[in-house]
Design an enzyme around this catalytic site. Structure first.
Site, PDB file in Angstrom:
ATOM      1  N   ASP A  98       0.867  -1.188   0.000  1.00 49.47           N
ATOM      2  CA  ASP A  98       0.000   0.000   0.000  1.00 49.47           C
ATOM      3  C   ASP A  98       0.896   1.228   0.000  1.00 49.47           C
ATOM      4  O   ASP A  98       1.960   1.230   0.643  1.00 49.47           O
ATOM      5  CB  ASP A  98      -0.918  -0.005   1.255  1.00 49.47           C
ATOM      6  N   SER A 115      -1.764   6.280   0.107  1.00 52.28           N
ATOM      7  CA  SER A 115      -2.338   7.514  -0.480  1.00 52.28           C
ATOM      8  C   SER A 115      -3.807   7.665  -0.089  1.00 52.28           C
ATOM      9  O   SER A 115      -4.349   8.759  -0.057  1.00 52.28           O
ATOM     10  CB  SER A 115      -2.225   7.459  -2.011  1.00 52.28           C
ATOM     11  N   ASP A 145       5.119   2.288  -3.927  1.00 51.36           N
ATOM     12  CA  ASP A 145       4.283   2.924  -4.945  1.00 51.36           C
ATOM     13  C   ASP A 145       4.342   2.062  -6.206  1.00 51.36           C
ATOM     14  O   ASP A 145       5.380   1.977  -6.862  1.00 51.36           O
ATOM     15  CB  ASP A 145       4.804   4.339  -5.244  1.00 51.36           C
ATOM     16  N   PHE A 173      -6.233  -4.627  -5.526  1.00 47.27           N
ATOM     17  CA  PHE A 173      -7.224  -3.587  -5.194  1.00 47.27           C
ATOM     18  C   PHE A 173      -6.690  -2.192  -5.513  1.00 47.27           C
ATOM     19  O   PHE A 173      -7.458  -1.275  -5.760  1.00 47.27           O
ATOM     20  CB  PHE A 173      -7.538  -3.599  -3.688  1.00 47.27           C
ATOM     21  N   SER A 216     -15.678  -3.414 -11.444  1.00 44.58           N
ATOM     22  CA  SER A 216     -16.834  -2.659 -10.950  1.00 44.58           C
ATOM     23  C   SER A 216     -18.019  -2.792 -11.894  1.00 44.58           C
ATOM     24  O   SER A 216     -17.853  -2.916 -13.109  1.00 44.58           O
ATOM     25  CB  SER A 216     -16.451  -1.176 -10.817  1.00 44.58           C
ATOM     26  N   TYR A 218     -12.446   6.750 -14.733  1.00 41.85           N
ATOM     27  CA  TYR A 218     -12.378   5.678 -13.720  1.00 41.85           C
ATOM     28  C   TYR A 218     -13.009   4.401 -14.292  1.00 41.85           C
ATOM     29  O   TYR A 218     -12.372   3.347 -14.296  1.00 41.85           O
ATOM     30  CB  TYR A 218     -13.117   6.088 -12.440  1.00 41.85           C
ATOM     31  N   LYS A 270     -11.364   0.489 -15.548  1.00 37.68           N
ATOM     32  CA  LYS A 270     -11.821  -0.854 -15.165  1.00 37.68           C
ATOM     33  C   LYS A 270     -12.051  -1.704 -16.414  1.00 37.68           C
ATOM     34  O   LYS A 270     -11.687  -2.871 -16.486  1.00 37.68           O
ATOM     35  CB  LYS A 270     -13.100  -0.763 -14.320  1.00 37.68           C
ATOM     36  N   PHE A 289     -20.625  -4.279  -6.892  1.00 31.18           N
ATOM     37  CA  PHE A 289     -21.677  -3.277  -6.933  1.00 31.18           C
ATOM     38  C   PHE A 289     -21.335  -2.221  -5.888  1.00 31.18           C
ATOM     39  O   PHE A 289     -20.217  -1.682  -5.969  1.00 31.18           O
ATOM     40  CB  PHE A 289     -23.037  -3.993  -6.824  1.00 31.18           C
ATOM     41  N   LEU A 294     -22.625   7.441  -0.864  1.00 32.72           N
ATOM     42  CA  LEU A 294     -23.828   7.692  -0.063  1.00 32.72           C
ATOM     43  C   LEU A 294     -23.692   7.336   1.410  1.00 32.72           C
ATOM     44  O   LEU A 294     -23.938   8.168   2.290  1.00 32.72           O
ATOM     45  CB  LEU A 294     -25.016   6.922  -0.670  1.00 32.72           C
ATOM     46  N   GLY A 333     -23.964  11.831 -14.539  1.00 28.99           N
ATOM     47  CA  GLY A 333     -23.303  10.521 -14.711  1.00 28.99           C
ATOM     48  C   GLY A 333     -23.929   9.390 -13.932  1.00 28.99           C
ATOM     49  O   GLY A 333     -23.618   8.213 -14.157  1.00 28.99           O
ATOM     50  N   ASP A 334     -24.858   9.710 -13.033  1.00 34.30           N
ATOM     51  CA  ASP A 334     -25.492   8.632 -12.251  1.00 34.30           C
ATOM     52  C   ASP A 334     -26.398   7.792 -13.150  1.00 34.30           C
ATOM     53  O   ASP A 334     -27.155   8.341 -13.957  1.00 34.30           O
ATOM     54  CB  ASP A 334     -26.349   9.209 -11.122  1.00 34.30           C
TER      55      ASP A 334
END
Ligand code: WQD
Length: 337
Positions: free
Chosen positions: A31, A34, A58, A81, A125, A150, A154, A178, A200, A297-298
């Site tokens: 890791d 960051s 890094d 990840f 994702s 982003y 993916k 999800f 959220l 974008g949602d």
């Protein structure tokens, strides 16, 4: 058996390290801190009593990645990840996302390509589906043109893995998450959003604790039961467990193809207002919120068909929305106490 977990001090990574240790794996975490803190290690140890190896590194530095795999030549699997994950930020700073989400992936795969067998799990994702036509979403749903850098990283990441697996001994599982929420029931680890939460549930719990004045609900005029967007909120511990079963499948060579893809969600869709109601139920307090304009974008609706993961991985999410929200609330109260 030693497993490399990149981004292992992050939200999903740390919960996966716990589940790997619970299953007897030895874990090496890379890791760069960051978007996490070294203190997360103490949380992991408090839960499992076992100290993972931690290398602050890094992964954008190719030489560092090469040196790592020289030092840890006995790594039997990699769960990757480490990546940037804020949709909005990726629109403002695309090159940061293409560099951070793709170069490390390439450097790691280059190292694995030389190994006689490499088990690789990629953190993907549901964003790759964009606004899917049919609900619930299966793995065969068409991949839509990404609506953010982003999301594009993916999609490109998945394609890179597919291409490399064809010409190497790499076997891979792509897990399309999800919406991960919640925290370990012990409240020793959880989500630590940097700055103002984009997602959220951390925004709800920070509002509940008084850190934020009120939640803005992004759009209440969608064609859904109550006008707000629908998402598939999955407990992060359920998500972590999916990584362990996927890894075991690769290690035991039970995979039926070089690259297998699974949707990892609860299988249930919840509206924003339903999540707010869940918080009010589990916390016993009203949540101040206001209905505002839609967020650019949602997608309107996204929830997983988890039939394939149920049948092939033998995995199913066990926690309810209330249990996940309650664990997030317990964590928020713990870190603010
Ligand atoms: C959920 C719902 C918002 C905040 C993103 C990424 C995805 C993954 C998870 C990384 C939406 C609404 C939110 C707020 C709100 N990221 N909302 N007020 O956008 O579904 O997914 O995060 O792995 O790849 O795309 O999650 O939590 O941001 O939003 O009303 O303050 O909550 O509009 O409907 P999203 P989210």
């Amino acid at each position: 058996m030693k497993i490399l977990v990149t981004g292992g001090l992050g939200f999903i990574g740390s919960h996966t390290v716990v589940e790997l240790q619970n299953e007897g794996f030895e874990v090496v975490i890379i890791d760069n801190l960051s978007n996490s803190t070294e203190n997360v290690l103490n949380g992991i140890i408090a839960i499992t009593g076992r100290q993972p190896i931690f290398e602050k590194l890094d992964l954008r530095e190719k030489a560092s990645v090469q040196d790592f795999f020289k030092k840890y030549s006995d790594v039997s699997g990699v769960i990757h990840f480490a990546a940037s994950k804020a949709v909005g930020e990726s629109v403002e700073n695309p090159l940061l996302y293409y560099e951070n989400n793709l170069n490390p992936l390439i450097y790691i795969l280059q190292e694995l390509q030389q190994k006689d067998k490499a088990n690789f799990i990629f953190s993907s994702s549901c964003t790759v589906y964009g606004q899917a036509e049919k609900m619930p979403i299966t793995e065969n749903a068409p991949i839509q043109p990404a609506n953010s850098p982003y999301g594009n990283t993916k999609q490109i990441g998945e394609e890179i893995i597919e291409d490399v697996a064809k010409v190497s001994n790499i076997t891979a599982v792509l897990l399309r998450y999800f919406n991960p929420i919640g925290a370990h029931p012990s409240a020793e680890i959880g989500e630590l959003p940097n700055g103002v939460p984009q997602n959220l549930v951390p925004f709800i719990t920070q509002t509940g604790i008084g850190l934020r004045k009120e939640l803005s609900v992004f759009g209440a005029d969608y064609p859904t039961s109550d006008g707000t967007c629908i998402r598939d909120y999955i407990h992060v511990v359920d998500l972590a467990k999916a990584h362990v079963v996927a890894l075991k499948r690769l290690i035991e060579s039970k995979n039926e193809s070089k690259v297998e893809t699974f949707n990892i969600g609860s299988g249930t869709g919840s509206t924003v207002l339903e999540v707010i109601n869940s918080f009010e139920k589990v916390s016993g307090q009203k949540l101040p919120y206001k209905l505002v304009d839609r967020r650019e974008g949602d997608v309107i609706e996204a929830f997983a068909d988890t039939e394939k993961a149920n049948a092939i991985l033998g995995w199913k999410a066990e926690s309810t929305l209330d249990e996940a929200v309650e664990s997030a609330w317990k964590w928020e109260k713990k870190i603010r106490s």
